[in-house]
Every structure is written in structure tokens, then in C-alpha cells.
Scaffold this active site. Sequence first.
Site, PDB file in Angstrom:
ATOM      1  N   LYS A 128      66.549 -50.688  45.677  1.00  0.00           N
ATOM      2  CA  LYS A 128      66.260 -49.448  44.932  1.00  0.00           C
ATOM      3  C   LYS A 128      67.402 -49.200  43.971  1.00  0.00           C
ATOM      4  CE  LYS A 128      63.141 -46.153  44.908  1.00  0.00           C
ATOM      5  NZ  LYS A 128      61.740 -46.185  45.386  1.00  0.00           N
ATOM      6  N   GLY A 167      59.276 -48.476  38.515  1.00  0.00           N
ATOM      7  CA  GLY A 167      59.483 -47.042  38.326  1.00  0.00           C
ATOM      8  C   GLY A 167      59.611 -46.288  39.643  1.00  0.00           C
ATOM      9  N   ASP A 168      60.025 -45.054  39.532  1.00  0.00           N
ATOM     10  CA  ASP A 168      60.046 -44.080  40.638  1.00  0.00           C
ATOM     11  C   ASP A 168      60.165 -42.725  39.928  1.00  0.00           C
ATOM     12  OD1 ASP A 168      60.382 -44.025  43.808  1.00  0.00           O
ATOM     13  OD2 ASP A 168      61.770 -42.519  43.049  1.00  0.00           O
ATOM     14  N   ASN A 243      53.359 -39.026  38.745  1.00  0.00           N
ATOM     15  CA  ASN A 243      52.518 -40.229  38.843  1.00  0.00           C
ATOM     16  C   ASN A 243      51.778 -40.320  40.181  1.00  0.00           C
ATOM     17  OD1 ASN A 243      52.719 -43.301  40.001  1.00  0.00           O
ATOM     18  ND2 ASN A 243      51.902 -43.223  37.926  1.00  0.00           N
ATOM     19  N   SER A 379      52.701 -53.749  42.694  1.00  0.00           N
ATOM     20  CA  SER A 379      53.782 -54.398  41.939  1.00  0.00           C
ATOM     21  C   SER A 379      53.864 -55.876  42.298  1.00  0.00           C
ATOM     22  CB  SER A 379      55.132 -53.735  42.250  1.00  0.00           C
ATOM     23  OG  SER A 379      55.322 -52.570  41.496  1.00  0.00           O
TER      24      SER A 379
HETATM   25  P1  NDP Z   1      57.350 -38.377  38.921  1.00  0.00           P
HETATM   26  O1  NDP Z   1      58.660 -38.281  38.255  1.00  0.00           O
HETATM   27  O2  NDP Z   1      56.189 -38.925  38.182  1.00  0.00           O
HETATM   28  O3  NDP Z   1      56.918 -36.953  39.496  1.00  0.00           O
HETATM   29  C1  NDP Z   1      57.719 -36.294  40.437  1.00  0.00           C
HETATM   30  C2  NDP Z   1      57.027 -34.999  40.796  1.00  0.00           C
HETATM   31  O4  NDP Z   1      57.698 -34.443  41.925  1.00  0.00           O
HETATM   32  C3  NDP Z   1      57.111 -33.943  39.690  1.00  0.00           C
HETATM   33  O5  NDP Z   1      56.018 -33.100  39.782  1.00  0.00           O
HETATM   34  C4  NDP Z   1      58.415 -33.228  40.045  1.00  0.00           C
HETATM   35  O6  NDP Z   1      58.487 -31.901  39.569  1.00  0.00           O
HETATM   36  C5  NDP Z   1      58.362 -33.229  41.553  1.00  0.00           C
HETATM   37  N1  NDP Z   1      59.745 -33.233  42.054  1.00  0.00           N
HETATM   38  C6  NDP Z   1      60.667 -34.199  41.872  1.00  0.00           C
HETATM   39  N2  NDP Z   1      61.829 -33.856  42.430  1.00  0.00           N
HETATM   40  C7  NDP Z   1      61.637 -32.652  42.966  1.00  0.00           C
HETATM   41  C8  NDP Z   1      62.451 -31.767  43.674  1.00  0.00           C
HETATM   42  N3  NDP Z   1      63.758 -32.057  43.940  1.00  0.00           N
HETATM   43  N4  NDP Z   1      61.901 -30.599  44.110  1.00  0.00           N
HETATM   44  C9  NDP Z   1      60.590 -30.320  43.854  1.00  0.00           C
HETATM   45  N5  NDP Z   1      59.772 -31.121  43.161  1.00  0.00           N
HETATM   46  C10 NDP Z   1      60.292 -32.261  42.726  1.00  0.00           C
HETATM   47  O7  NDP Z   1      57.636 -39.247  40.251  1.00  0.00           O
HETATM   48  P2  NDP Z   1      56.590 -40.050  41.148  1.00  0.00           P
HETATM   49  O8  NDP Z   1      55.304 -39.344  41.214  1.00  0.00           O
HETATM   50  O9  NDP Z   1      56.639 -41.471  40.724  1.00  0.00           O
HETATM   51  O10 NDP Z   1      57.328 -39.999  42.576  1.00  0.00           O
HETATM   52  C11 NDP Z   1      57.114 -38.952  43.509  1.00  0.00           C
HETATM   53  C12 NDP Z   1      57.534 -39.404  44.888  1.00  0.00           C
HETATM   54  O11 NDP Z   1      56.792 -40.569  45.265  1.00  0.00           O
HETATM   55  C13 NDP Z   1      59.003 -39.796  45.048  1.00  0.00           C
HETATM   56  O12 NDP Z   1      59.425 -39.496  46.369  1.00  0.00           O
HETATM   57  C14 NDP Z   1      58.963 -41.308  44.882  1.00  0.00           C
HETATM   58  O13 NDP Z   1      60.066 -41.927  45.489  1.00  0.00           O
HETATM   59  C15 NDP Z   1      57.675 -41.619  45.625  1.00  0.00           C
HETATM   60  N6  NDP Z   1      57.034 -42.900  45.326  1.00  0.00           N
HETATM   61  C16 NDP Z   1      56.768 -43.276  44.056  1.00  0.00           C
HETATM   62  C17 NDP Z   1      56.133 -44.472  43.790  1.00  0.00           C
HETATM   63  C18 NDP Z   1      55.742 -44.890  42.421  1.00  0.00           C
HETATM   64  O14 NDP Z   1      55.115 -45.947  42.296  1.00  0.00           O
HETATM   65  N7  NDP Z   1      56.009 -44.122  41.382  1.00  0.00           N
HETATM   66  C19 NDP Z   1      55.808 -45.397  44.888  1.00  0.00           C
HETATM   67  C20 NDP Z   1      56.055 -44.866  46.209  1.00  0.00           C
HETATM   68  C21 NDP Z   1      56.666 -43.671  46.385  1.00  0.00           C
HETATM   69  P3  NDP Z   1      59.509 -31.538  38.379  1.00  0.00           P
HETATM   70  O15 NDP Z   1      58.903 -32.093  37.146  1.00  0.00           O
HETATM   71  O16 NDP Z   1      59.603 -30.070  38.426  1.00  0.00           O
HETATM   72  O17 NDP Z   1      60.817 -32.219  38.749  1.00  0.00           O
HETATM   73  O1  2IT Z   2      59.062 -46.149  46.381  1.00  0.00           O
HETATM   74  C1  2IT Z   2      58.383 -47.092  45.928  1.00  0.00           C
HETATM   75  O2  2IT Z   2      57.733 -47.832  46.662  1.00  0.00           O
HETATM   76  C2  2IT Z   2      58.337 -47.277  44.477  1.00  0.00           C
HETATM   77  N1  2IT Z   2      58.941 -46.487  43.743  1.00  0.00           N
HETATM   78  C3  2IT Z   2      57.599 -48.443  43.887  1.00  0.00           C
HETATM   79  C4  2IT Z   2      58.472 -49.676  43.898  1.00  0.00           C
HETATM   80  C5  2IT Z   2      57.913 -50.859  43.141  1.00  0.00           C
HETATM   81  O3  2IT Z   2      58.667 -51.839  43.067  1.00  0.00           O
HETATM   82  O4  2IT Z   2      56.785 -50.837  42.656  1.00  0.00           O
END
Ligand code: NDP
Ligand code: 2IT
Length: 447
Positions: A128, A167-168, A243, A379
Site C-alpha cells: 500500500k 487507486g484508493d 468510488n 486489478s
Molecule cells: P474516494 O476518495 O473515492 O471516496 C471516499 C469517500 O469516503 C468520500 O465520500 C469521502 O468523503 C469519505 N471519507 C474519506 N475519508 C473520510 C473521513 N476521514 N471521514 C469521513 N468520510 C471520509 O475513496 P474510495 O471510495 O476509493 O475508498 C473508500 C474506502 O474504500 C477506503 O477505506 C478505501 O481504502 C476502501 N477501498 C477502496 C478500494 C478501491 O478500489 N478504490 C478497494 C477496496 C477498499 P469526503 O469527500 O468528505 O472526504
Molecule cells: O484497498 C484496496 O483493496 C484497494 N484500494 C485496491 C487495490 C488495488 O490494487 O486494486
Amino acid sequence: MPIHERLESVYAEVLARNPGETEFHQAVREVLESIGPAVGKHPQYADAKIVSRICEPERQIIFRVPWEDDSGEIHINRGFRMEFNSALGPYKGGLRFHPSVYLGIIKFLGFEQVFKNALTGLPIGGGKGGSDFDPKGKSDREIMRFCQSFMTELHRHIGEYTDVPAGDTGVGSREIGYLFGQYKRITNRYESGVLTGKGLIYGGARVRTEATGYGTAFFVNEMLAARGDSFAGKTVVVSGSGNVAIYAIEKVHQLGGRVVACSDSSGYVVDEKGIDVKLLREVKENRRERISVYADLAKHARYVKGQQVWEVPCDIAMPCATQNEITGKEAEQLIRNGCKVVAEGANMPTTPEAVRLFQEAGVAFGPGKAANAGGVATSALEMQQNASRDSWSFEYTEDRLEDIMRDIHTRCIETAEEYGMPGNYVAGANIAAYTRVADAMLALGLI
Ligand code: NDP
Ligand code: 2IT
């Protein structure tokens, strides 16, 4: 749950070696608590310092990221890449850009990723990375300059066979584009498999954008089916509106459920008729606006500022925002309101106390390393397509994703049963993942 006596010293060592990294301690503790029965039944799983080795990242990279904003002011951020474990394949895992990022967050995410990736059954190790850079309010050109500076250092550490970021939080297709462009420029290699989550036009895979949210919804569908139930007529609350949240909502609707609320860090929206995904995507993906704007534009929605979305009654809760967003207090509220299923789209959004409350109340609880593994699994499918210079259809890729989520669900259930904890997805996921990583490491010798 207590930690098995053979693992107590490992946990003490992790606390001593990683001071102040509370999220990392939390993630390690959960795994160590879970794997006790595996160590009890098969003592080799605690031999050869295998547990200590798994808790120590193979490589930790921290670097300076200088960049200039549009007014010419210079900023210095910190970049991280945690190359945690490569027993099963190249390090694989996302990059997070968020001001809360520090070593402990990246380490917990890297640790979780090792087990999540193992659960997919695909050949990927765990890693990560990210930065304490805050993308909010930045112009497109500032984002590009930051990504270019970040990759100027990161490029020397990654590669198709070494380490493959994606991404994350705060890193989506725009950022991956800038990162890939800079990698290509510096290395003079069109190495498609070095990053995933790429745009379709330059080597990306269909369904990767949707995969984490879709996968989490597929996982909930399996959890419901295991209880002889389905999404039909169910009310769902999703946190976040990024996302993962957007595509979790879309798939829940396709599967017959109704998502009535979602959020961001400023508040939440309620739309009793069901969140309009097209409008949500317009607000979040195109306009890059706050969730309050959804309520301004939607016919039936209302915006609640500064409150937690978990106060909205639901049958199913899907936390898709960030770590530790459901504490004991929110868990109690969800249980009181009749919630029966919780599945983590985000990484570690539920505190240990909240997990315990759910399990005691008979709420089915799907941990993130199982429920949100669809993103990284897709991925790995993107890496397969890049390696074979092929491109699969949406339908074929989505079928593969659904199969993978079904397999992960089955593995969790069967492993939990094998170790005498039927229905305990946390134990099932951790034991199944841990034993897979440990078996590979034991086979590879002392490395
Ligand atoms: P995005 O940046 O697309 O969206 C994040 C969302 O969560 C936004 O609505 C944001 O609100 C909110 N958020 C983020 N931080 C906080 C916080 N500290 N308190 C309250 N709300 C918060 O991220 P993703 O959707 O990609 O990721 C969301 C979660 O999913 C994370 O935990 C990530 O690690 C996990 N994840 C993501 C994957 C991926 O493929 N993208 C895969 C597996 C897990 P605001 O805009 O107000 O910050
Ligand atoms: O938390 C996760 O699994 C991710 N952000 C996706 C990682 C990836 O390599 O697609």
C-alpha cells in the site's frame, strides 16, 4: 477474543516496534486473535517465527514530495510505499492521498492487503502507499504536478513484476493517468501492468472502476443467500459517496435492494425513493462536488449536516468511507434499528468493539478483507489482460468478479466451520488468508 498464548509475545513485539501506530496495532490484533485456532490445530503455523515475519513489512519506503501550487508557492508532502509481503506475487495495493495519512495508516492498509489479496486466490502479494497530500480544492494542474512529483520518486521502486499500485481514497482514474504518464516518460517503457485502475484508452480493464462496490454488493448477496434471504425489499444505508460507495449503490439497486442514504465527511443525504446513481455520479464524478449538492438537485432528498449516516434505519449497512467510522455507539444504534447485515466496503471501518457488538447481536458481519476484495481482484484481472495484451468484455469480466466474490464467501464460511466458529466471517477470512500466506512463506525458506 484473547490472543493465543504462543502469539502474545508477537503482539507485544509489534507494539514495541511500531510505537503510536494505533491503526496498525488494531489490524494486527484482529488477525492474531483470529488465527489462534489454526495455530492450536497446526502448530507449524507459529513455527520459524512465521507470525513475526508476516507482521514485519518486507520494505518500507518514505520519501519527500515537493510540488508547486498555481500561485507558485512550494509545498512538501510525504510519500509512502509499504511493500509488505511478496510471497504470493508482486506487491499489490492502492495509493491513498488524504491529509490523515501517516506511517500507521499505510502500514495497516498494507497488512490488510496481504490477507485480502491472498483470499482472492490470485497471484498477488500485498502493499500500500500514498501521501498526506490533500486533493480537496486543488486544481487539475496542481493534481498533475503532485502526481508527477510523487511518481518521480516512486518509479524506481515499482514494476510489473515488483510492485503494482492502484487507486484508493483520493486516487481515481485522473490521478492514475498522471502517474502512468510520468512513469512511462521517466522509464521510456510502455509497461501497462505497472499500475491498475487505468483508463480504458491506455490499457485499463472494464469493470475495474465498478469492481469494489459491485463486489461488496455481490458479497452481501451471498451473505443474504446463506441466511435464506435476498436483497428484495431491503433498505440499505451506505456511507461515503466516492468510488466504492457509488458502485455499491448501483449494484444493490440492480440486485433488488434500495439504498436510502449515503454521505461524505460533512454530512449525509436521505432519499427514501432510493439514491439516484446517475445524479450522484454527476455530482461526485463530473462536478467533484460535495454530497449536499445532491440534495439541492434531487427531487425527494434531504441533507443532514454534521451527523452520522448510521442514524438512518436500515436492514443492511455498508460502510464505504473510511477506517473506524462505526464505533460501539453507531453499532448499538444500527442494532436497535433492526440492522441484520453489515459488510465493509471500506478498509477496517468497524472498530473491534463494534464488531463484537454485531456478532453478539447475531448481525451477519462481512469484514473488508473479504467483502471489498473485488477491487483488487479485478486489478489482478487487469494485470492478466495487460500481460496477454488482451481486453475482455464487460459481461465476461463482471462474471469473473461475481465468481471470485462467491468463492471468497464460500472459503470464509467453510474455514469458519472447519475451526468450529460457524457464521464467523472474521475468523474464516483471517484463517483462510493467513494459512495461505504462511504456507507460501514456509515453502520459500527463511526470507
Ligand atoms: P474516494 O476518495 O473515492 O471516496 C471516499 C469517500 O469516503 C468520500 O465520500 C469521502 O468523503 C469519505 N471519507 C474519506 N475519508 C473520510 C473521513 N476521514 N471521514 C469521513 N468520510 C471520509 O475513496 P474510495 O471510495 O476509493 O475508498 C473508500 C474506502 O474504500 C477506503 O477505506 C478505501 O481504502 C476502501 N477501498 C477502496 C478500494 C478501491 O478500489 N478504490 C478497494 C477496496 C477498499 P469526503 O469527500 O468528505 O472526504
Ligand atoms: O484497498 C484496496 O483493496 C484497494 N484500494 C485496491 C487495490 C488495488 O490494487 O486494486
